[in-house]
Design a protein around this motif. Sequence first.
Motif, PDB file in Angstrom:
ATOM      1  N   ALA A 265       0.824  -1.215   0.000  1.00  0.00           N
ATOM      2  CA  ALA A 265       0.000   0.000   0.000  1.00  0.00           C
ATOM      3  C   ALA A 265       0.856   1.263   0.000  1.00  0.00           C
ATOM      4  CB  ALA A 265      -0.925  -0.008   1.218  1.00  0.00           C
ATOM      5  N   ALA A 266       2.177   1.090   0.011  1.00  0.00           N
ATOM      6  CA  ALA A 266       3.053   2.274   0.088  1.00  0.00           C
ATOM      7  C   ALA A 266       3.092   3.016  -1.246  1.00  0.00           C
ATOM      8  CB  ALA A 266       4.462   1.839   0.470  1.00  0.00           C
ATOM      9  N   ALA A 267       3.275   4.344  -1.152  1.00  0.00           N
ATOM     10  CA  ALA A 267       3.492   5.166  -2.339  1.00  0.00           C
ATOM     11  C   ALA A 267       5.006   5.352  -2.439  1.00  0.00           C
ATOM     12  CB  ALA A 267       2.797   6.506  -2.197  1.00  0.00           C
ATOM     13  N   VAL A 268       5.643   4.396  -3.107  1.00  0.00           N
ATOM     14  CA  VAL A 268       7.112   4.374  -3.157  1.00  0.00           C
ATOM     15  C   VAL A 268       7.596   5.339  -4.246  1.00  0.00           C
ATOM     16  CG1 VAL A 268       9.113   2.848  -3.409  1.00  0.00           C
ATOM     17  CG2 VAL A 268       6.947   1.919  -2.577  1.00  0.00           C
ATOM     18  N   ALA A 269       8.624   6.121  -3.931  1.00  0.00           N
ATOM     19  CA  ALA A 269       9.178   7.026  -4.950  1.00  0.00           C
ATOM     20  C   ALA A 269       9.814   6.184  -6.046  1.00  0.00           C
ATOM     21  CB  ALA A 269      10.228   7.929  -4.318  1.00  0.00           C
ATOM     22  N   ASP A 270       9.446   6.457  -7.291  1.00  0.00           N
ATOM     23  CA  ASP A 270       9.988   5.668  -8.394  1.00  0.00           C
ATOM     24  C   ASP A 270      11.466   5.977  -8.623  1.00  0.00           C
ATOM     25  OD1 ASP A 270       7.680   4.259  -8.950  1.00  0.00           O
ATOM     26  OD2 ASP A 270       6.845   5.921 -10.114  1.00  0.00           O
ATOM     27  N   ASN A 295      14.468   3.623  -8.506  1.00  0.00           N
ATOM     28  CA  ASN A 295      14.457   2.822  -7.288  1.00  0.00           C
ATOM     29  C   ASN A 295      14.046   1.394  -7.625  1.00  0.00           C
ATOM     30  OD1 ASN A 295      15.208   4.278  -4.976  1.00  0.00           O
ATOM     31  ND2 ASN A 295      13.275   5.417  -4.976  1.00  0.00           N
ATOM     32  N   PRO A 296      14.398   0.439  -6.771  1.00  0.00           N
ATOM     33  CA  PRO A 296      13.921  -0.925  -7.023  1.00  0.00           C
ATOM     34  C   PRO A 296      12.396  -0.966  -6.854  1.00  0.00           C
ATOM     35  CG  PRO A 296      14.997  -0.775  -4.873  1.00  0.00           C
ATOM     36  CD  PRO A 296      15.216   0.538  -5.562  1.00  0.00           C
ATOM     37  N   ASP A 297      11.728  -1.769  -7.666  1.00  0.00           N
ATOM     38  CA  ASP A 297      10.271  -1.921  -7.534  1.00  0.00           C
ATOM     39  C   ASP A 297      10.018  -3.098  -6.589  1.00  0.00           C
ATOM     40  OD1 ASP A 297       7.555  -2.640  -7.880  1.00  0.00           O
ATOM     41  OD2 ASP A 297       7.523  -1.482  -9.742  1.00  0.00           O
ATOM     42  N   ILE A 298       9.530  -2.785  -5.406  1.00  0.00           N
ATOM     43  CA  ILE A 298       9.363  -3.812  -4.362  1.00  0.00           C
ATOM     44  C   ILE A 298       8.329  -4.853  -4.807  1.00  0.00           C
ATOM     45  CG2 ILE A 298       8.819  -4.209  -1.928  1.00  0.00           C
ATOM     46  CD1 ILE A 298       9.486  -1.151  -1.534  1.00  0.00           C
ATOM     47  N   ALA A 299       7.159  -4.347  -5.258  1.00  0.00           N
ATOM     48  CA  ALA A 299       6.076  -5.261  -5.643  1.00  0.00           C
ATOM     49  C   ALA A 299       6.532  -6.183  -6.773  1.00  0.00           C
ATOM     50  CB  ALA A 299       4.848  -4.458  -6.055  1.00  0.00           C
ATOM     51  N   GLY A 328      -2.848  -3.914 -16.321  1.00  0.00           N
ATOM     52  CA  GLY A 328      -1.494  -4.103 -16.849  1.00  0.00           C
ATOM     53  C   GLY A 328      -0.507  -4.354 -15.713  1.00  0.00           C
ATOM     54  N   LYS A 329      -0.643  -3.560 -14.648  1.00  0.00           N
ATOM     55  CA  LYS A 329       0.259  -3.719 -13.485  1.00  0.00           C
ATOM     56  C   LYS A 329       0.045  -5.049 -12.786  1.00  0.00           C
ATOM     57  CE  LYS A 329       0.995   0.967 -12.590  1.00  0.00           C
ATOM     58  NZ  LYS A 329       0.635   2.199 -11.933  1.00  0.00           N
ATOM     59  N   LEU A 330      -1.229  -5.439 -12.696  1.00  0.00           N
ATOM     60  CA  LEU A 330      -1.586  -6.711 -12.057  1.00  0.00           C
ATOM     61  C   LEU A 330      -0.796  -7.840 -12.712  1.00  0.00           C
ATOM     62  CD1 LEU A 330      -3.913  -7.999 -10.166  1.00  0.00           C
ATOM     63  CD2 LEU A 330      -5.122  -8.416 -12.287  1.00  0.00           C
TER      64      LEU A 330
HETATM   65  O1  C5P Z   1       3.983   0.993 -10.809  1.00  0.00           O
HETATM   66  P1  C5P Z   1       3.259   1.697  -9.723  1.00  0.00           P
HETATM   67  O2  C5P Z   1       4.161   2.489  -8.831  1.00  0.00           O
HETATM   68  O3  C5P Z   1       2.072   2.499 -10.164  1.00  0.00           O
HETATM   69  O4  C5P Z   1       2.641   0.481  -8.875  1.00  0.00           O
HETATM   70  C1  C5P Z   1       2.050   0.681  -7.677  1.00  0.00           C
HETATM   71  C2  C5P Z   1       2.189  -0.540  -6.815  1.00  0.00           C
HETATM   72  O5  C5P Z   1       3.536  -0.982  -6.783  1.00  0.00           O
HETATM   73  C3  C5P Z   1       1.848  -0.247  -5.388  1.00  0.00           C
HETATM   74  O6  C5P Z   1       1.321  -1.410  -4.815  1.00  0.00           O
HETATM   75  C4  C5P Z   1       3.199   0.139  -4.790  1.00  0.00           C
HETATM   76  O7  C5P Z   1       3.222  -0.058  -3.380  1.00  0.00           O
HETATM   77  C5  C5P Z   1       4.117  -0.804  -5.508  1.00  0.00           C
HETATM   78  N1  C5P Z   1       5.485  -0.264  -5.725  1.00  0.00           N
HETATM   79  C6  C5P Z   1       6.548  -0.832  -5.059  1.00  0.00           C
HETATM   80  N2  C5P Z   1       7.828  -0.360  -5.269  1.00  0.00           N
HETATM   81  C7  C5P Z   1       8.043   0.651  -6.112  1.00  0.00           C
HETATM   82  C8  C5P Z   1       6.971   1.253  -6.789  1.00  0.00           C
HETATM   83  C9  C5P Z   1       5.696   0.775  -6.558  1.00  0.00           C
HETATM   84  O8  C5P Z   1       6.333  -1.752  -4.274  1.00  0.00           O
HETATM   85  N3  C5P Z   1       9.275   1.092  -6.300  1.00  0.00           N
END
Ligand code: C5P
Length: 393
Positions: A265-270, A295-299, A328-330
Motif C-alpha cells: 500500500a506504500a506510495a514508493v518514490a519511483d 528505485n527498485p520496484d518492491i512489488a 497491466g500492473k496486475l
Molecule cells: O507501478 P506503480 O508504482 O504504479 O505500482 C504501484 C504498486 O507498486 C503499489 O502497490 C506500490 O506499493 C508498488 N510499488 C513498489 N515499489 C516501487 C513502486 C511501486 O512496491 N518502487
Amino acid sequence: MLGITGSIAAYKSALLTRLLIKAGAEVQVLMTPAATSFISPLTLSTLSRRSVYTQVSSEDSWNNHVDLGLWADAMIIAPLTATSLAKLANGLADNILTAVYLSARCPVFFAPAMDLDMWMHPSTQQNVKQLQTYGNHLIDVEEGELASGLSGAGRMAEPEHIVQALNRFFNRSLSMSGKSVLITAGPTYEPIDPVRFIGNHSSGKMGIAIAEEAAARGASVTLILGPSALQPESESIRLHRVTTAREMYDAAMAAFPACDVAIMAAAVADYRPATAAEEKIKKKGDHLELQLVKNPDIALTLGQSKTPGQYLIGFALETHNAEAHARGKLQRKNLDLIVLNSLQDEGAGFGHDTNKVSLIRAGNKTRELELKTKRAVAADLLDEIESLFTEKN
Ligand code: C5P
C-alpha cells in the motif's frame, strides 16, 4: 457484560439477556440508577442467573469496577441514552456502568436509543463519533415508531440484531489467525542533501487501516511504514519504520519469505537522486539539475519470488485509462489482486479518512466499492483476500 441505561428501550434488555445466555455467554448485568425505573433488577438477575449491579458501592458490597472491567470479553451497552453517551464520550464515571466502561479492556459495543431529534442533534452525533474514535463499536439505531409517538431513526437495534453484530465481530475477528501478513505503507523520502528530500503526499492511513483490520482478525502483522506522522494503535502489529525506498525494499525482502499475504500500500518514490549531497546544497544560479536514478520496484521483485500459497496485493493510482493500466500492473507485477484508487471522488485518496476504490483480479469483473472509511475499505479488501484462500483450498 451488559450495561443498561435509563431508556424505555430497557424492556428489550430482558430479551437481549435471554438471547446472550442462550448463545452460551455468561452475562453480568450493570444498570444505571435511572435504568432501574424502567426494568426491575430482579427480572434481569433471574434471566442472567447472577446478581445485578446497580451501584458502585452499597451497604453490603463494594463492586470493584476494575475487576469487572477486566473480567468481561465484551461489553455491550444497550440501550444507551443520550445522557450516558455524553458521559462515556467525556470520561465521567459517576455510576457503576460508566466506571466499568472506563476500566474495560475488552471490545465495547453500544446500541443507542433515543428520540428522533435527540439522535439527530449534532452533540449526540459528535459523541457517537467520539466513542468510535476510542475504538468502540456502534450498533446503529433502527428506524420506526418511537415511544414519543414520532417516527424515524432512534430505536435501539432489535436484540436479535445486536446478537448478530456480536457474532459477526467475534467470528470475523479470528478469521485470519495463523496467517502472516506483510504490509508496506506511507510515502518514502529520497534525500537530496541532509535537509531536503523528494517525497509525496501519502499519509499511510490506508495501509495502517489494513494492518489494524488484519491484526483484529487474528493475523500476525508486520507493517513497514515510511515517514508518516501516524502509527498503528494495536500493540500486536510489528512496526518497522523506514525512510527511503531502498530501506523499504530491504525490509520487505527480509520479511516476505515468511508471509502468506503481502499488501503493497506504500506510495514508493519511483526515482531517487543519484547521489545525496553530504552538505546542504547552496543556492546559486537560476537552475539546479538533479540527476535521478530508478528505485527498485518492491512489488515487482516480490512478484518474481512469490511461491504457491503466497498472495501479493498491489495498489494503483491512475489518472487516465485507470482500469486498463491497473490490469497491466496486475499482470506485469504478478499480483493476485490490485486495488485501484479513485482520484476523481471527493473524500478519496491522500490524507482522507475515507476512500473509494475498485478491487481487480485477473479474469474477474472489477468490483467497485462505495466511498467508505479506510477501515471499512480494509475490511472489504481482507474479505476478498480471505476468499482467495478458500477458493484455492
Ligand atoms: O507501478 P506503480 O508504482 O504504479 O505500482 C504501484 C504498486 O507498486 C503499489 O502497490 C506500490 O506499493 C508498488 N510499488 C513498489 N515499489 C516501487 C513502486 C511501486 O512496491 N518502487
